[in-house]
Scaffold this motif. Structure first.
Motif, PDB file in Angstrom:
ATOM      1  N   HIS A  57       0.874  -1.172   0.000  1.00 31.34           N
ATOM      2  CA  HIS A  57       0.000   0.000   0.000  1.00 31.34           C
ATOM      3  C   HIS A  57       0.910   1.220   0.000  1.00 31.34           C
ATOM      4  N   ARG A  58       0.685   2.098  -0.938  1.00 28.90           N
ATOM      5  CA  ARG A  58       1.531   3.282  -1.075  1.00 28.90           C
ATOM      6  C   ARG A  58       0.691   4.526  -0.837  1.00 28.90           C
ATOM      7  N   ASP A  59       1.135   5.335   0.105  1.00 29.33           N
ATOM      8  CA  ASP A  59       0.458   6.592   0.418  1.00 29.33           C
ATOM      9  C   ASP A  59       1.522   7.680   0.404  1.00 29.33           C
ATOM     10  N   THR A  62       5.043   6.983   1.988  1.00 27.82           N
ATOM     11  CA  THR A  62       4.906   5.935   2.999  1.00 27.82           C
ATOM     12  C   THR A  62       4.483   4.635   2.317  1.00 27.82           C
TER      13      THR A  62
END
Length: 178
Positions: A57-59, A62
């Motif tokens: 999961h890429r935010d 992060t």
């Protein structure tokens, strides 16, 4: 996601290093780059590919590794795997053989005589009835099963499955299919 897809993704050394860094606690692109000794660009490209596949999961900068996906894929692969061929028609013997044989090799010699006898009766089938084998050939045949050929040879003779005279061996016991 299936196990084959995960293996394919991790076959790339850069993506593998990114996943390893994330598994060990890195949480940002720069943390991963430092931990994996990779450039920021390489990490960003690998993270994008892993995110598209659903492993990360890429935010922003992060990153979070979806570790549960590995277990899910492993369980699904195990559930869809074909049942292994039985090593013996007898379920009890099959259970003993499965406990001590892996990929056609004997992982350990059973300490319990009853279990050891099941394994030895399975191994003795590499010897043709009526054929005489020099010790060197017996050792070569047994080495395909386990490195301690002397112990296997001794057990086979002690249990009456092989006979020996003047360095020559022959099969003298065990079940023979007719």
């Amino acid at each position: 996601m299936d196990a084959g897809t995960i293996v394919g993704l991790l076959a790339d050394p850069v993506r593998l290093r990114v996943v390893a860094a994330l598994a060990l606690g890195a949480t940002t692109i720069s943390d991963v780059a430092e931990a994996a000794d990779l450039s920021l660009k390489d990490v960003a490209l690998a993270a994008r590919r892993l995110a598209r596949a659903g492993l990360v999961h890429r935010d922003g900068h992060t990153l979070l590794l979806h570790t549960e996906r590995f277990g899910e894929a492993a369980r699904a692969a195990a559930a869809s795997a074909p049942a292994p061929e039985p090593l013996s028609e007898d379920p009890g013997q099959d259970a003993v053989l499965r406990a001590f044989l892996r990929d056609g090799r004997l992982v350990s010699v059973p300490a319990q005589r009853a279990k050891r006898l099941v394994v030895l009766e399975h191994l003795v089938h590499v010897f043709e009835p009526g054929v005489r084998y020099p010790e060197r050939e017996v050792n070569a045949l047994l080495a395909a099963w386990h490195p301690d050929v002397a112990a296997l040879r001794r057990y086979l003779v002690d249990e009456g499955l092989l006979s020996r005279d003047a360095g020559v061996y022959w099969r003298s016991g065990g079940y023979v299919a007719v």
